[in-house]
Design an enzyme around this catalytic site. Structure first.
Site, short mmCIF file in Angstrom:
data_model
loop_
_atom_site.label_atom_id
_atom_site.label_comp_id
_atom_site.label_asym_id
_atom_site.label_seq_id
_atom_site.Cartn_x
_atom_site.Cartn_y
_atom_site.Cartn_z
CD GLU A 292 0.47 -3.47 1.99
OE1 GLU A 292 0.52 -4.07 0.93
OE2 GLU A 292 1.13 -2.44 2.23
CG ASP A 366 0.65 -1.36 -4.57
OD1 ASP A 366 0.72 -0.13 -4.45
OD2 ASP A 366 1.36 -2.15 -3.92
CD GLU A 394 6.05 -1.03 -4.60
OE1 GLU A 394 5.54 0.07 -4.31
OE2 GLU A 394 5.74 -2.10 -4.04
#
Lengths: 701, 701
Positions: A292, A366, A394
């Site tokens: 990333e 994820d 998240e």
């Protein structure tokens, strides 16, 4: 009117599971009082002093009377606390067959007295906290023989905290670390944080974000880090930092960070030596490289092995470790994102130095509400693998939704990789027992911030707690953890404990149902990952788009990872792969993770896929409704302010569960062209409405 | 070892000045107990219920016994609390000559009973808080006759809080407003915040940063703001928002924000009507326009009057106000920055609508440790002027330095503008009495954040408290405020109160001495404004550079604002201007604000300017040393954790006072080429060292 500070404050949740309230069951209290009249506590050290004060606080508060502590007179003591080598000779002889492992403790009886002992001071502290937990949860103490030790060596929190005080994926306020006032100002909260962690056995903390900033490695910051290390040390907690791979360029003045360049290696060696000069027990580095946008060895044509081993070599003389993350995926790789980490890392098995631990997220995508276990687990037998769980929510409703994550963790830890035959549990990979590793580690991405109650949602404390308990013992079951947390935090009343344990356990499946049932995943809206965005399809990287994952079209829905598809299933050991590959064996809750199926596909219960999808979404909503109902009945056991607080949050959760159901089903209906199942409540708004919702200042980005 | 949570928490400072501890003086306690046995409390409303609960909490805690409250039986009550119209007829007759002003209250006696009364419910709440303060500070209550009312109508906090939770110039954590969880989740902290403000009479809060974001005016945010307004309303607190001038473009879809365009006017009218539909008592807008890059009417060739009056017209039917900031300065204007606000605003006097209040910072530059009062005060008699104080310590050591700001506020409020002859105090401008305004207002830029103790430094609570007290009564003296705060927060012991009052009062001059003595100003390092940066000279706008302000060169130092210089002095009324202009009359503490003088200029005490500069810096350092000494002696009166906390902060303050002295004097020496005065301790490091210090992640930017 919500009430006043004076009551509100003691109910703010700051005390976590460590607010020792007087035992409210008269017969248990009197039993405890009879058994505990005085304590013979031996030894002096920072850690032992903390253990003594903790036990004093715990006993005085729980028993409601002042317990006598002595370090000289053992005669009438009802409890003896001492490291093994300080015990009286006759007690040593009696206990000599008891083999207390590293960081472990023993709580037992000797001639009618309770003995708490350990090899090291930190074992005493852990033993004390566990003994207090027995009383907090109102367990019998008349016949104790508890030999306990952590099964994982490094039990670590990962703080994704930036130097400016923001927290990536943080939903509970600001970073606890007040960098500007460090090193001279030691916030009392650092102490309270360390104590809470020690109480559940956490022994390491990575202070900084994996998306790292090299500045934390400059001398003035190392001084600040050292001050935190000093504050945490008596609680047995080591500090770690994230190392930005390009630091030699950014703060070192070099023109390269190539791990095979001698001057780069020397720079890291010098830097690491300077850290250990200030922090002799520094834990090591956590590194996110070539992922990333983060720099890494691949920028120089080198491999993860080159990068990790370079740091490991410099850390080795100091007994430091490198936690090297396997969370990598490339936009240049057109294959299934779920396959990439495995493809990249498994071939490197056996090449990492012994003080490198490869840190692997629980699943291959994820931190979704549900993922199958990551295929790397068990597939790199010559490499120590750390589990990376996310405690902060998240993708699970931030700190607004009540979701008990130990249930998720347990599911992953108990999964059988079959890599060494049946029984090759993920837990055995992580604790090192499957492949006989010298070192083992587990990381949890922290949900802790500056909010008064630490975690935003009062029940998110249970996820911090539960993570710590599972890091200590990855074979614990989530019901036990739920029950212990509820008893320690709220009430021992069975009319509270039973329904609330059920609620906690159920809460995880509820969020899966209303967000991503049947194996769906990554349908959250862009950037902030809050709320549904199944329609998002135009982000520059294909694998950032929810449409990449659900692949809904007029024919059906799901990601085909079978041989006919991406063949990601082939990364699992044969018995597992076979199960996932076959429609009659694949678990229904992972169905669309592995298979693309027609809308009218018939499930085992006879329902069509389309109807079942709607029914699952509806079930998620109904489960939250049920959680609300249960909670309403709990008011006798919870103070009014805390009760109201959770009620408000459950109201939002219900509202948003409906939002998920409506937005997703309306969007999928565009493809399926089918009527909603009868059992599903009609959407409240139009798809257009749901697509129009914006969250420009959502926290945690 | 710093101690444990269980003690730490009650000492975290969360309770502010409202932790009601039992009166510890036996004779005073028994006197109170004799006089207060029961309370007759009349009336029911949200505000009255709060007042009743507050009085109950206060009396029960302070007297250590349960006081009987009744709403039916007045016979044996020692205290009667009721609005005037609910009092018994005979009491009304006795008190009929007492004229209680708006928001005011009366505490007196009737037939041996204490009476607390007011015209409105909010007056009762204020009266209750003030009565409790009497007990907290151990004042006699046997002969009370207190007629009190606020002298300023709008007593407002300005939160420079951004929608992402950061706070511009915030040094105490994150914004209190949890936007993501609003409107459905009402954090208990909102209630505690409102209560604390009500206790000192604050009745308004601007939720958002003056560097504004139009998003807060969108419907979903207005719902969130309405929820906060609902939470604050019972405490008498109105909410205000900052209005970004270009909002009609950014969220309204218009192509212009020209205030003379009908569609722009209509947009604001519609927007404002929609706000009042949700928040009937919405306070109004605070606007920063055409300042530091913010959009404003000048973007369209219009004036501040055009802009402010457009908004005022739309707010007028709802009784809302516009607070229009006078903090403007332009990089296109080569004249002295200190002159610009006056030059721009004074010609507009009389042109603003009646519900426009021009909000003026206390000084003409920007919240420096010392500035002369702003020349606008008194110079716009036809315009209501609000004072803008900064409570957060942007230029005063953040939340690390102990500086008691009420001393600064008092200095400004007591300054005589002479605009209507002698006695034309700034306080009289602000409270509207000098020019007979219908409305008056005061704003304080908040120092409140998510830190456990609200303000970062425990003593920064005194600045919030002191601002509130002066907003209520701008004629209060700072010693009284210091003493009341110390007694309410820590201890009534005279051996604590006396030396600590002296310390608080002295602390403001200390910071002036070690940062910017003798009228120096704006020497803080770039952006973060933390630490010295007198050498900074290369920022793109000239007036952002410290060198612009001190103008040190080989000949001397200081900003010539006399007729020979920028003639900024001419903006003051004649008697004031004369004093500032003449070297033998200008106050020495403003000398270099107004004059550029040679290094060997002789001061009134015979010292040269250069030597005096060094001696002042040294004095600042010595004053902090003395503060440390005094604080060390206070340990008997303060819990150990709080004591240690302040000690650590004082250590940093001392370290940094030395940093200021060394960095500034070393830099100035480059110009003066003179040896340091003997009384000044030698610098610890080189100028190069001090110039090399970087603070890349300082908070509050």
């Amino acid at each position: 009117m919500l009430g006043f500070y004076s009551t509100a404050f003691s109910q703010s949740g700051y005390g976590l599971w460590l607010d020792y309230e007087k035992v409210n069951d008269a017969s248990i209290l009197s039993d405890y009082q009879n058994q505990i009249r005085s304590v013979y506590f031996l030894g002096e050290s920072e850690t032992l002093n903390l253990a003594r004060e903790e036990l004093k606080l715990g006993l005085n508060s729980l028993l409601g009377s002042s317990i006598d502590f002595s370090s000289t007179n053992s005669n009438n003591a009802s409890i003896t606390v001492a490291t093994f080598d300080q015990l009286e000779r006759k007690t040593q002889r009696k206990l000599k067959k008891i083999d207390i492992a590293k960081d472990g403790y023993y709580i037992g009886h000797d001639s009618g007295k309770i003995v708490i002992t350990a090899k090291e001071d930190i074992g005493i502290l852990y033993g004390v906290f566990n003994f207090i937990r027995l009383l907090q949860t109102q367990q019998p103490i008349d016949n104790l023989a508890i030999l306990d030790a952590p099964k994982i060596d490094l039990r670590i929190l990962n703080h994704w905290d930036n130097l400016d005080g923001t927290i990536e994926r943080g939903y509970a306020g600001k970073s606890l670390w007040k960098w500007q006032k460090l090193p001279k100002y030691i916030d009392q909260r650092y102490i309270d944080y360390a104590r809470a962690n020690a109480s559940i056995g956490i022994n390491g903390t990575v202070l900084t974000n994996v998306n790292a900033n090299a500045w934390v490695l400059t001398p003035s910051y190392i001084d600040k880090v050292a001050a935190l290390a000093d504050a945490f040390r008596p609680y047995g907690i080591k500090v770690y930092l994230t190392a930005r791979f390009s630091a030699p360029i950014e703060i070192g003045g070099l023109s390269t960070a190539d791990p095979l360049e001698a001057k780069v290696q020397q720079w890291w060696k010098t830097k690491i030596d300077s850290i250990y000069a200030k922090i002799p027990d520094f834990g090591g580095f956590l590194v996110k490289a070539n992922s990333e946008g983060q720099p890494g060895p691949q920028n120089y044509g080198r491999t993860h092995v080159d990068g990790a081993n370079m740091m490991a070599e410099a850390l080795e003389p100091h007994n430091g470790v490198v936690l090297w993350r396997a969370f990598v995926y490339s936009e240049h790789d057109a294959t299934d994102r779920a396959k990439q980490a495995y493809s990249e890392f498994v071939p490197m098995d056996g090449k990492f130095k012994e003080n490198v631990i490869v840190q692997v997220k629980n699943g291959a995508i994820d931190f979704q509400p549900r993922e199958p276990f990551h295929p790397i687990f068990g597939a790199m037998p010559k490499t120590a693998l750390a589990m990376e769980f996310q405690i902060t929510q998240e993708y699970l409703g931030f700190s607004t939704h009540l979701v008990f994550l130990p249930k998720l963790y347990e599911e992953v830890l108990q999964a059988d990789t079959y890599q060494q035959g049946k029984g090759s549990l993920v837990a055995k990979v992580i604790d090192g027992s499957l492949d006989n590793h010298k070192i083992s580690a587990i990381s949890g991405v922290s949900n802790i911030g500056s909010d008064l109650n630490w975690t935003g949602h009062p029940f998110a404390q249970a996820n911090w707690y539960g993570y710590g308990r599972l890091a200590w013992d990855p074979y614990l079951d989530s019901e036990t953890i739920a029950e212990q947390w509820l008893r320690s935090t709220y009430s021992n009343d069975k009319d509270f404990v039973k329904p609330m344990t059920d609620l906690l356990i159920e809460s995880r499946e509820a969020v899966v149902n209303y967000m991503t049932p049947l194996g769906l995943h990554h349908m959250m809206d862009t950037d902030h990952h809050y709320g549904p965005g199944p329609w998002v399809s135009e982000l520059p990287r294909p694998e950032w788009n929810p449409t990449y994952y659900h692949k809904a079209d007029s024919k059906g829905i799901g990601f085909d990872r079978t041989k006919q598809g991406s063949d990601a299933i082939a990364q699992y050991a044969d018995p597992v792969a076979k199960k996932f590959e076959q429609l009659d064996q694949v678990p229904e809750n992972l169905l669309l993770w592995f298979h693309h199926l027609p809308w009218d596909y018939t499930l085992s219960d006879g329902k069509t896929l389309w109807n079942s999808l709607g029914i699952h979404y509806q079930k998620g909503v109904d489960q939250v409704r049920e959680m609300k109902k249960v909670w309403e009945q709990m008011s006798p056991y919870v103070d009014p302010i805390s009760h109201k607080e959770v009620s408000m949050l459950l109201d939002i959760q219900l509202h948003e569960a409906i939002w998920w159901k409506d937005a997703c089903m309306l969007y999928f209906q565009k493809h399926s062209k089918l009527p909603f199942p009868k059992a599903m409540e009609k959407p409240k708004h139009s798809l257009k409405h749901y697509k129009s919702l914006k969250h420009p200042y959502a926290p945690g980005i």
